[in-house]
Motif scaffolding. Structure first.
Motif, short mmCIF file in Angstrom:
data_model
loop_
_atom_site.label_atom_id
_atom_site.label_comp_id
_atom_site.label_asym_id
_atom_site.label_seq_id
_atom_site.Cartn_x
_atom_site.Cartn_y
_atom_site.Cartn_z
N ALA A 1 0.41 -1.29 0.22
CA ALA A 1 -0.29 -0.13 -0.31
C ALA A 1 1.00 1.09 -0.20
CB ALA A 1 -1.37 -0.34 0.70
N GLU A 2 1.89 1.23 1.50
CA GLU A 2 2.78 2.11 0.84
C GLU A 2 3.25 2.33 -0.58
OE1 GLU A 2 5.54 1.58 4.14
OE2 GLU A 2 4.01 2.12 5.32
N ARG A 3 3.53 1.62 -1.64
CA ARG A 3 4.65 1.68 -2.28
C ARG A 3 3.90 2.28 -3.45
NH1 ARG A 3 8.89 -2.14 -3.21
NH2 ARG A 3 9.89 -2.65 -1.90
N VAL A 4 2.37 1.79 -3.02
CA VAL A 4 0.88 1.84 -4.55
C VAL A 4 0.96 4.04 -3.97
CG1 VAL A 4 -0.95 2.00 -5.39
CG2 VAL A 4 0.51 -0.42 -4.93
N LEU A 5 1.04 3.82 -3.62
CA LEU A 5 0.47 5.38 -2.76
C LEU A 5 1.61 6.06 -2.76
CD1 LEU A 5 -1.58 4.61 0.09
CD2 LEU A 5 -2.25 6.08 -1.45
N VAL B 1 -1.03 8.04 -8.52
CA VAL B 1 -1.94 7.31 -7.85
C VAL B 1 -2.25 7.92 -6.83
CG1 VAL B 1 -2.55 5.55 -6.26
CG2 VAL B 1 -1.09 5.04 -7.96
N ALA B 2 -4.54 8.48 -6.83
CA ALA B 2 -4.36 9.53 -6.27
C ALA B 2 -5.46 8.67 -4.38
CB ALA B 2 -5.69 10.32 -6.34
N GLY B 3 -4.92 7.95 -4.66
CA GLY B 3 -5.50 6.88 -3.42
C GLY B 3 -5.95 5.52 -3.81
N LEU B 4 -6.57 4.66 -2.48
CA LEU B 4 -6.12 3.06 -3.16
C LEU B 4 -7.89 3.03 -3.25
CD1 LEU B 4 -4.35 1.79 -0.61
CD2 LEU B 4 -4.38 1.58 -3.21
N SER B 5 -8.81 1.95 -3.41
CA SER B 5 -10.22 1.74 -3.79
C SER B 5 -9.96 0.54 -3.13
CB SER B 5 -10.51 2.75 -4.64
OG SER B 5 -12.08 1.76 -4.97
N ARG B 6 -11.41 0.39 -2.12
CA ARG B 6 -11.82 -1.17 -1.73
C ARG B 6 -13.17 -2.00 -3.23
NH1 ARG B 6 -13.61 -1.61 4.16
NH2 ARG B 6 -13.72 -3.44 3.63
N ASP C 1 -7.92 -4.40 12.47
CA ASP C 1 -8.00 -2.74 11.23
C ASP C 1 -7.45 -3.52 9.74
OD1 ASP C 1 -6.26 -0.71 10.50
OD2 ASP C 1 -4.45 -1.01 10.93
N LEU C 2 -7.30 -2.73 8.69
CA LEU C 2 -7.30 -3.14 7.69
C LEU C 2 -6.35 -2.52 6.61
CD1 LEU C 2 -9.77 -1.85 5.24
CD2 LEU C 2 -11.11 -2.53 6.67
N VAL C 3 -6.13 -3.05 5.56
CA VAL C 3 -5.30 -2.44 4.35
C VAL C 3 -6.18 -2.36 3.11
CG1 VAL C 3 -3.38 -2.26 2.56
CG2 VAL C 3 -2.90 -3.24 4.79
N PRO C 4 -6.72 -1.12 3.17
CA PRO C 4 -7.83 -0.69 2.72
C PRO C 4 -7.07 -1.27 0.94
CG PRO C 4 -7.86 0.88 3.60
CD PRO C 4 -7.23 -0.32 3.84
N GLY C 5 -7.62 -1.65 -0.27
CA GLY C 5 -6.68 -1.34 -1.79
C GLY C 5 -6.44 -2.44 -2.25
N VAL C 6 -5.95 -2.70 -1.50
CA VAL C 6 -4.98 -4.65 -1.10
C VAL C 6 -5.09 -6.15 -1.23
CG1 VAL C 6 -2.03 -4.79 -1.14
CG2 VAL C 6 -3.04 -2.69 -1.21
N ALA C 7 -5.49 -6.54 -2.04
CA ALA C 7 -5.67 -7.93 -1.14
C ALA C 7 -4.54 -8.84 -1.46
CB ALA C 7 -6.82 -8.48 -1.84
N VAL C 8 -4.04 -8.92 -0.28
CA VAL C 8 -2.84 -10.53 -0.69
C VAL C 8 -3.27 -12.01 -0.23
CG1 VAL C 8 -1.13 -11.17 0.73
CG2 VAL C 8 -1.38 -8.96 -0.27
N ARG C 9 -3.37 -12.48 -1.59
CA ARG C 9 -3.76 -13.71 -1.54
C ARG C 9 -2.80 -15.11 -1.80
NH1 ARG C 9 -8.14 -11.24 -4.00
NH2 ARG C 9 -9.62 -11.05 -2.26
N ASP D 1 5.84 -2.40 -11.42
CA ASP D 1 7.35 -2.57 -11.26
C ASP D 1 7.06 -1.74 -10.14
OD1 ASP D 1 7.48 -2.60 -13.89
OD2 ASP D 1 7.79 -0.40 -14.21
N ALA D 2 6.98 -0.94 -9.33
CA ALA D 2 6.97 -0.52 -7.83
C ALA D 2 6.55 -1.70 -7.20
CB ALA D 2 5.95 1.03 -7.47
N ILE D 3 5.36 -2.63 -6.90
CA ILE D 3 5.94 -3.72 -6.14
C ILE D 3 6.11 -4.91 -6.66
CG2 ILE D 3 3.11 -2.41 -4.97
CD1 ILE D 3 1.63 -4.69 -6.40
N GLY D 4 6.70 -5.26 -7.86
CA GLY D 4 7.19 -6.12 -8.32
C GLY D 4 7.85 -7.17 -6.84
#
Length: 115
Positions: A30-34, A39-44, A57-65, A90-93
């Protein structure tokens, strides 16, 4: 799937199967994406389902499976959207650990903040 050293792990109910979800990578993703300038923000997502749930808590906009990392973003208008998605990949690879990376553009905002 095993967590790396220092990664907390939580279980979540996913239908009839329980999966171990590394907690720290979702926050780092999430930090890297933001940090991406387009990127203006994350979306659920449309039903609020795209998130990694953490204890209290939760990390919105990022689902790690187990096999995929799903990221939903609100992009800034301007750059072609396939390029925005590629910059995010590229940022999260290096955090993907071999998982497929699915990036969805859930919305756009203009430079003055209008949707």
């Amino acid at each position: 799937m095993s967590a790396g050293q220092g990664d907390a792990v939580a279980s979540r109910e996913d239908g009839d199967r329980e999966a171990a979800v590394p907690l720290a990578p979702a926050r780092r993703i999430a930090e890297r994406v933001l940090s991406c300038p387009d990127v203006a923000g994350l979306s659920r997502g449309p039903f609020g389902a795209v998130a990694t749930y953490l204890p209290g808590d939760l990390v919105p906009g990022v689902a790690v499976r187990d096999d995929v990392i799903e990221v939903h973003v609100v992009a800034r208008y301007g750059r072609p959207l396939p390029e925005v998605a590629e910059l995010i990949r590229d940022a999260i690879g290096d955090l993907a650990a071999g998982r497929r990376m699915d990036v969805a553009i859930a919305g756009l905002v203009t430079s003055d903040g209008r949707k």
